[in-house]
Design a protein around this motif. Sequence first.
Motif, PDB file in Angstrom:
ATOM      1  N   GLY A 116     -32.279 -20.379 -71.593  1.00 11.97           N
ATOM      2  CA  GLY A 116     -30.832 -20.341 -71.406  1.00 11.97           C
ATOM      3  C   GLY A 116     -30.177 -19.150 -72.070  1.00 11.97           C
ATOM      4  O   GLY A 116     -29.052 -19.245 -72.550  1.00 11.97           O
ATOM      5  N   VAL A 117     -30.875 -18.022 -72.120  1.00 13.25           N
ATOM      6  CA  VAL A 117     -30.328 -16.820 -72.746  1.00 13.25           C
ATOM      7  C   VAL A 117     -30.148 -15.756 -71.686  1.00 13.25           C
ATOM      8  O   VAL A 117     -30.733 -15.843 -70.595  1.00 13.25           O
ATOM      9  N   PRO A 118     -29.353 -14.718 -71.968  1.00 16.63           N
ATOM     10  CA  PRO A 118     -29.206 -13.618 -70.990  1.00 16.63           C
ATOM     11  C   PRO A 118     -30.556 -12.972 -70.678  1.00 16.63           C
ATOM     12  O   PRO A 118     -31.411 -12.827 -71.547  1.00 16.63           O
ATOM     13  N   PHE A 119     -30.705 -12.589 -69.428  1.00 15.36           N
ATOM     14  CA  PHE A 119     -31.989 -12.063 -68.933  1.00 15.36           C
ATOM     15  C   PHE A 119     -31.706 -10.772 -68.179  1.00 15.36           C
ATOM     16  O   PHE A 119     -31.121 -10.785 -67.103  1.00 15.36           O
ATOM     17  N   PHE A 120     -32.103  -9.649 -68.772  1.00 11.69           N
ATOM     18  CA  PHE A 120     -31.943  -8.346 -68.141  1.00 11.69           C
ATOM     19  C   PHE A 120     -33.245  -7.976 -67.444  1.00 11.69           C
ATOM     20  O   PHE A 120     -34.331  -8.123 -68.020  1.00 11.69           O
ATOM     21  N   THR A 121     -33.158  -7.491 -66.228  1.00 12.86           N
ATOM     22  CA  THR A 121     -34.345  -7.101 -65.483  1.00 12.86           C
ATOM     23  C   THR A 121     -34.200  -5.662 -65.001  1.00 12.86           C
ATOM     24  O   THR A 121     -33.120  -5.232 -64.595  1.00 12.86           O
ATOM     25  N   ILE A 122     -35.296  -4.927 -65.067  1.00  6.45           N
ATOM     26  CA  ILE A 122     -35.319  -3.526 -64.659  1.00  6.45           C
ATOM     27  C   ILE A 122     -36.745  -3.172 -64.288  1.00  6.45           C
ATOM     28  O   ILE A 122     -37.708  -3.796 -64.765  1.00  6.45           O
ATOM     29  N   SER A 123     -36.902  -2.203 -63.413  1.00 11.49           N
ATOM     30  CA  SER A 123     -38.225  -1.723 -63.023  1.00 11.49           C
ATOM     31  C   SER A 123     -38.574  -0.478 -63.815  1.00 11.49           C
ATOM     32  O   SER A 123     -37.695   0.299 -64.215  1.00 11.49           O
ATOM     33  N   GLY A 124     -39.871  -0.280 -64.057  1.00  4.01           N
ATOM     34  CA  GLY A 124     -40.300   0.891 -64.810  1.00  4.01           C
ATOM     35  C   GLY A 124     -39.915   2.190 -64.145  1.00  4.01           C
ATOM     36  O   GLY A 124     -39.630   3.189 -64.823  1.00  4.01           O
ATOM     37  N   SER A 125     -39.876   2.200 -62.813  1.00  2.00           N
ATOM     38  CA  SER A 125     -39.523   3.428 -62.105  1.00  2.00           C
ATOM     39  C   SER A 125     -38.043   3.779 -62.245  1.00  2.00           C
ATOM     40  O   SER A 125     -37.657   4.923 -61.975  1.00  2.00           O
ATOM     41  N   ASP A 126     -37.188   2.839 -62.680  1.00  4.13           N
ATOM     42  CA  ASP A 126     -35.764   3.130 -62.835  1.00  4.13           C
ATOM     43  C   ASP A 126     -35.469   4.017 -64.037  1.00  4.13           C
ATOM     44  O   ASP A 126     -34.356   4.524 -64.166  1.00  4.13           O
ATOM     45  N   PHE A 127     -36.425   4.177 -64.928  1.00  7.35           N
ATOM     46  CA  PHE A 127     -36.191   5.015 -66.099  1.00  7.35           C
ATOM     47  C   PHE A 127     -36.409   6.493 -65.794  1.00  7.35           C
ATOM     48  O   PHE A 127     -35.774   7.349 -66.386  1.00  7.35           O
ATOM     49  N   VAL A 128     -37.331   6.788 -64.906  1.00  5.81           N
ATOM     50  CA  VAL A 128     -37.798   8.152 -64.737  1.00  5.81           C
ATOM     51  C   VAL A 128     -36.970   8.853 -63.671  1.00  5.81           C
ATOM     52  O   VAL A 128     -36.798   8.336 -62.562  1.00  5.81           O
ATOM     53  N   GLU A 129     -36.446  10.017 -63.998  1.00  4.41           N
ATOM     54  CA  GLU A 129     -35.725  10.872 -63.068  1.00  4.41           C
ATOM     55  C   GLU A 129     -36.295  12.279 -63.160  1.00  4.41           C
ATOM     56  O   GLU A 129     -37.149  12.580 -63.998  1.00  4.41           O
ATOM     57  N   MET A 130     -35.807  13.158 -62.297  1.00  2.00           N
ATOM     58  CA  MET A 130     -36.271  14.538 -62.312  1.00  2.00           C
ATOM     59  C   MET A 130     -35.688  15.325 -63.492  1.00  2.00           C
ATOM     60  O   MET A 130     -36.178  16.392 -63.825  1.00  2.00           O
ATOM     61  N   PHE A 131     -34.635  14.802 -64.124  1.00  2.00           N
ATOM     62  CA  PHE A 131     -33.996  15.505 -65.238  1.00  2.00           C
ATOM     63  C   PHE A 131     -34.606  15.022 -66.553  1.00  2.00           C
ATOM     64  O   PHE A 131     -34.644  13.822 -66.827  1.00  2.00           O
ATOM     65  N   VAL A 132     -35.069  15.943 -67.360  1.00  2.00           N
ATOM     66  CA  VAL A 132     -35.702  15.604 -68.619  1.00  2.00           C
ATOM     67  C   VAL A 132     -34.668  15.021 -69.575  1.00  2.00           C
ATOM     68  O   VAL A 132     -33.587  15.578 -69.749  1.00  2.00           O
ATOM     69  N   GLY A 133     -35.010  13.890 -70.180  1.00  2.71           N
ATOM     70  CA  GLY A 133     -34.132  13.241 -71.134  1.00  2.71           C
ATOM     71  C   GLY A 133     -33.319  12.106 -70.575  1.00  2.71           C
ATOM     72  O   GLY A 133     -32.750  11.314 -71.337  1.00  2.71           O
ATOM     73  N   VAL A 134     -33.243  11.977 -69.256  1.00  6.98           N
ATOM     74  CA  VAL A 134     -32.448  10.907 -68.650  1.00  6.98           C
ATOM     75  C   VAL A 134     -33.089   9.551 -68.931  1.00  6.98           C
ATOM     76  O   VAL A 134     -32.407   8.578 -69.267  1.00  6.98           O
ATOM     77  N   GLY A 135     -34.418   9.462 -68.790  1.00  8.66           N
ATOM     78  CA  GLY A 135     -35.091   8.189 -69.021  1.00  8.66           C
ATOM     79  C   GLY A 135     -34.917   7.706 -70.447  1.00  8.66           C
ATOM     80  O   GLY A 135     -34.668   6.512 -70.685  1.00  8.66           O
ATOM     81  N   ALA A 136     -35.037   8.604 -71.423  1.00  7.00           N
ATOM     82  CA  ALA A 136     -34.844   8.219 -72.821  1.00  7.00           C
ATOM     83  C   ALA A 136     -33.422   7.729 -73.054  1.00  7.00           C
ATOM     84  O   ALA A 136     -33.194   6.761 -73.795  1.00  7.00           O
ATOM     85  N   SER A 137     -32.447   8.375 -72.424  1.00  4.60           N
ATOM     86  CA  SER A 137     -31.053   7.933 -72.557  1.00  4.60           C
ATOM     87  C   SER A 137     -30.862   6.548 -71.965  1.00  4.60           C
ATOM     88  O   SER A 137     -30.131   5.719 -72.518  1.00  4.60           O
ATOM     89  N   ARG A 138     -31.534   6.283 -70.854  1.00  6.91           N
ATOM     90  CA  ARG A 138     -31.402   4.953 -70.239  1.00  6.91           C
ATOM     91  C   ARG A 138     -32.047   3.877 -71.095  1.00  6.91           C
ATOM     92  O   ARG A 138     -31.573   2.740 -71.147  1.00  6.91           O
ATOM     93  N   VAL A 139     -33.147   4.208 -71.773  1.00  6.25           N
ATOM     94  CA  VAL A 139     -33.758   3.243 -72.679  1.00  6.25           C
ATOM     95  C   VAL A 139     -32.802   2.911 -73.815  1.00  6.25           C
ATOM     96  O   VAL A 139     -32.608   1.737 -74.170  1.00  6.25           O
ATOM     97  N   ARG A 140     -32.180   3.917 -74.392  1.00 10.97           N
ATOM     98  CA  ARG A 140     -31.214   3.668 -75.474  1.00 10.97           C
ATOM     99  C   ARG A 140     -30.054   2.817 -74.985  1.00 10.97           C
ATOM    100  O   ARG A 140     -29.620   1.885 -75.677  1.00 10.97           O
ATOM    101  N   ASP A 141     -29.536   3.130 -73.817  1.00  5.98           N
ATOM    102  CA  ASP A 141     -28.405   2.375 -73.293  1.00  5.98           C
ATOM    103  C   ASP A 141     -28.805   0.935 -72.985  1.00  5.98           C
ATOM    104  O   ASP A 141     -28.016   0.011 -73.197  1.00  5.98           O
ATOM    105  N   MET A 142     -30.039   0.732 -72.503  1.00  3.88           N
ATOM    106  CA  MET A 142     -30.496  -0.623 -72.213  1.00  3.88           C
ATOM    107  C   MET A 142     -30.556  -1.461 -73.481  1.00  3.88           C
ATOM    108  O   MET A 142     -30.122  -2.630 -73.497  1.00  3.88           O
ATOM    109  N   PHE A 143     -31.072  -0.894 -74.559  1.00 11.03           N
ATOM    110  CA  PHE A 143     -31.141  -1.648 -75.807  1.00 11.03           C
ATOM    111  C   PHE A 143     -29.754  -1.870 -76.408  1.00 11.03           C
ATOM    112  O   PHE A 143     -29.524  -2.882 -77.079  1.00 11.03           O
TER     113      PHE A 143
END
Length: 657
Positions: free
Chosen positions: A232-259
């Motif tokens: 009964g807790v919040p459940f966030f779902t995401i795919s591994g491919s959603d982190f990776v983009e062609m721009f370097v550093g975008v995936g790391a920023s998305r990981v920080r924002d997700m947490f």
Amino acid sequence: MNDDNKPNGPKHDGPDNNGNPWMKSLLIWVGILAALALFVTLFNGGTAQAPGATVPYSQFLDKVEAGEVKDVSISPTVITGTYTNDAKFRTNAIPDPQLVPVLREKGVTISARPEEQPSVWLYILYNSLPFLLFLGIAFFVLRQMQKNSGSGAMGFGKSRAKLLTQKEGKVTFDDVAGIDEAREELEEVVEFLKDPTKFAKLGGKIPKGALLVGSPGTGKTLLARAIAGEAGVPFFTISGSDFVEMFVGVGASRVRDMFEQAKKSAPCIVFIDEIDAVGRHRGAGLGNGNDEREQTLNQLLVEMDGFEANEGIIIVAATNRPDVLDPALLRPGRFDRQVVVPRPDIEGRVKILQVHMKKVPLAPDVDARTIARGTPGFSGADLANLVNEAALMAARKSKRLVAMQEFEEAKDKVMMGAERRSMVMTEDEKRMTAYHEAGHAIVSLHEPASDPIHKATIIPRGRALGMVMRLPERDSYSYHRDKMYANLAVAMGGRVAEEVIFGYDKVSSGASGDIQYATGLARDMVTKWGMSDKVGPVEYAQPEGESFLGYSSSQPRHMSNETQQLIDHEIRATVEGGLKRARDVLTEHINQLHTLAGALLEYETLSGEEIKKLLADGDIGRQDPGTTSRPIAAAGAAIPRTRRPKGPFGNPAPQGA
């Protein structure tokens, strides 16, 4: 679940708690339309027409000469006035020095009206409104892109994790069947989320992450949703491919924002599906390794177990490729638990079938255990598809209940492919196919280690012209040497039957799949499992390493030319040994081969029990509508057969032998 067990965190009853998003969009569009209307009004304001009918200038002069004009108002561009009958009129002004004397002569009241000059502010607004309108529309479009996908012009670094709410369908452990051990592993995580103090009293810490490992379709995603549904807790779902983009550093920023999002909703669960897309072993790429994927992985490692502890956030990840994951991702403190989600055994398949059958009206003859026995190796997704196919077949037949017959037909379709009855085959091709499949079946019946025959058919299914299906009596987790040799003999039975009945020159290409299977099995026996006395218990198989851009990162195993020749010789000897065993069986039981081929030509499909009864009693015991069971005639009685002399290992000798 009682309310007392719910965490005291924020509630997530909908996708947006800050207002109705549809109302916001409506107000924005209303504002845009109002601005457009204002722009049109201002554009037409300078040229607004005075009241009255527009008349030609010549007609205006005629009216003046006739004395029908009472008064006029003259401006540099327009002349307006009133007739003697009080009707209004207007006309465009032209330079005419004789007009005023004529008007005075006719007694017309004359007044002058200067050209109106717009205000400075109205002039500025009039010229800047199109530009402001364009900026507003562009801002609205970019805002919507950023809001909907997180990939707008200013939203590359925003997380794409979606919050799963109860409105999307609550899943509990009651909906997960057949993987009891994996479920028990994760029930402790649920209990911790419900009552963290129970474990904290004894110094226990909440696990940081759980990695679900299993084949595709075994229920990893469903199990993760069940954890959230039970806790009964919040459940966030995401795919591994959603982190990776062609721009370097975008995936790391998305990981920080997700947490950051997860911290606001803690305690919560973050589910990363297909984590191998971002968590592959570092150093497998080209260059210096400073690529986007590795930066994203580094940020994920820091967030899971770095200097700043993220308490109350449990990461659940799923993958079917645990061999390619980076070791730092699997160490204690990050993914503390690796939960294997295997393919279900027979008891698990029964439970999974019962879960999916609850939604289907069943006939009394449907037995879930019988279906489970006939579907070894099926995953949970395969069984769900089987039930769905059976329901569709019953619907096409306009039945109210789904009977066992539909489940059998659905199982054949899933395992062997759809029937291709429209495929036109000549009588010779049908006879060749019948003997080919009869050869497989006869060898299987006389090999004690072979699995029992479930069904034999000469109806084209999928890419095969015919098929003999064998099903094990129980789930097997390892294979013995005698069964491997039996499988080799059964695989070569079809080719041997073609050669024995139709002759050496009439052997067809229909055994290509059998040869491929036999060669692969023999290669594994020699190079992986140490079942060759000459090669010995040494592994010579090529390692299956990770590949990047089509190039394997693992080095091939080096061996001498003599060893490679020995391996090739042993593989060929193993396959030809199965060929010889099949030839011996079919030569000894040639009459059974003719009988079974004749039955396949007549009935097209026979079950395993019917084949046994046919070879024992001479008929299959089937009572078709309008017919009676009768002895089966031998199919090959009138077929001429030519044989070549045999060489070593039972194979035909070369030309001239």
